[in-house]
Scaffold this motif. Structure first.
Motif, PDB file in Angstrom:
ATOM      1  N   LEU A 116      24.868  37.499  -0.622  1.00 42.73           N
ATOM      2  CA  LEU A 116      23.564  37.417  -1.281  1.00 42.73           C
ATOM      3  C   LEU A 116      23.691  36.726  -2.638  1.00 42.73           C
ATOM      4  N   ARG A 117      24.804  36.896  -3.294  1.00 40.52           N
ATOM      5  CA  ARG A 117      25.032  36.253  -4.580  1.00 40.52           C
ATOM      6  C   ARG A 117      25.055  34.733  -4.437  1.00 40.52           C
ATOM      7  N   LYS A 118      25.724  34.225  -3.398  1.00 45.38           N
ATOM      8  CA  LYS A 118      25.781  32.770  -3.187  1.00 45.38           C
ATOM      9  C   LYS A 118      24.417  32.207  -2.809  1.00 45.38           C
ATOM     10  N   SER A 135      21.477  33.494  -3.660  1.00 45.61           N
ATOM     11  CA  SER A 135      20.615  33.511  -4.845  1.00 45.61           C
ATOM     12  C   SER A 135      21.031  32.428  -5.837  1.00 45.61           C
ATOM     13  N   ARG A 136      22.318  32.162  -5.957  1.00 47.18           N
ATOM     14  CA  ARG A 136      22.793  31.101  -6.838  1.00 47.18           C
ATOM     15  C   ARG A 136      22.314  29.727  -6.350  1.00 47.18           C
ATOM     16  N   LEU A 137      22.369  29.509  -5.031  1.00 49.39           N
ATOM     17  CA  LEU A 137      21.890  28.249  -4.458  1.00 49.39           C
ATOM     18  C   LEU A 137      20.380  28.096  -4.639  1.00 49.39           C
ATOM     19  N   ALA A 138      19.636  29.186  -4.436  1.00 50.60           N
ATOM     20  CA  ALA A 138      18.181  29.133  -4.629  1.00 50.60           C
ATOM     21  C   ALA A 138      17.838  28.843  -6.080  1.00 50.60           C
ATOM     22  N   ARG A 139      18.551  29.475  -6.996  1.00 48.54           N
ATOM     23  CA  ARG A 139      18.317  29.223  -8.415  1.00 48.54           C
ATOM     24  C   ARG A 139      18.622  27.776  -8.776  1.00 48.54           C
ATOM     25  N   LEU A 140      19.707  27.229  -8.208  1.00 46.59           N
ATOM     26  CA  LEU A 140      20.061  25.839  -8.452  1.00 46.59           C
ATOM     27  C   LEU A 140      18.967  24.898  -7.960  1.00 46.59           C
TER      28      LEU A 140
END
Length: 83
Positions: free
Chosen positions: A5-7, A9-14
């Protein structure tokens, strides 16, 4: 396959940041372009009741005549003048 989930969310934020900064950069560049662009004095007519006569006359002519009659007249003028 484990999806973190961290990856995600990081991709979505990017993706959101790239889209946001691209839009902001586009707007800033369009403002700068408007500041440096030369003024087009033929874009809008000057005066309160001014109209573009040439455009209005062509529009009236285009409404009254079919395409083939206008083409025939233009070809006639071309053959007479040679331009």
């Amino acid at each position: 396959m484990i999806i973190s989930l961290r990856k995600v969310s990081r991709l979505a934020r990017l993706v959101v940041y790239v889209a946001l900064f691209s839009f902001i950069g586009f707007k800033c560049l369009s403002l700068v372009q408007e500041m440096f662009a030369p003024e087009d004095k033929y874009r809008t007519p000057a005066g309160r009741d001014a109209v573009k006569v040439d455009a209005a006359a062509r529009q009236v002519q285009a409404e009254n005549k079919p395409f083939w009659e206008e083409t025939r007249e233009r070809l006639g003028v071309f053959y007479e003048i040679g331009e």
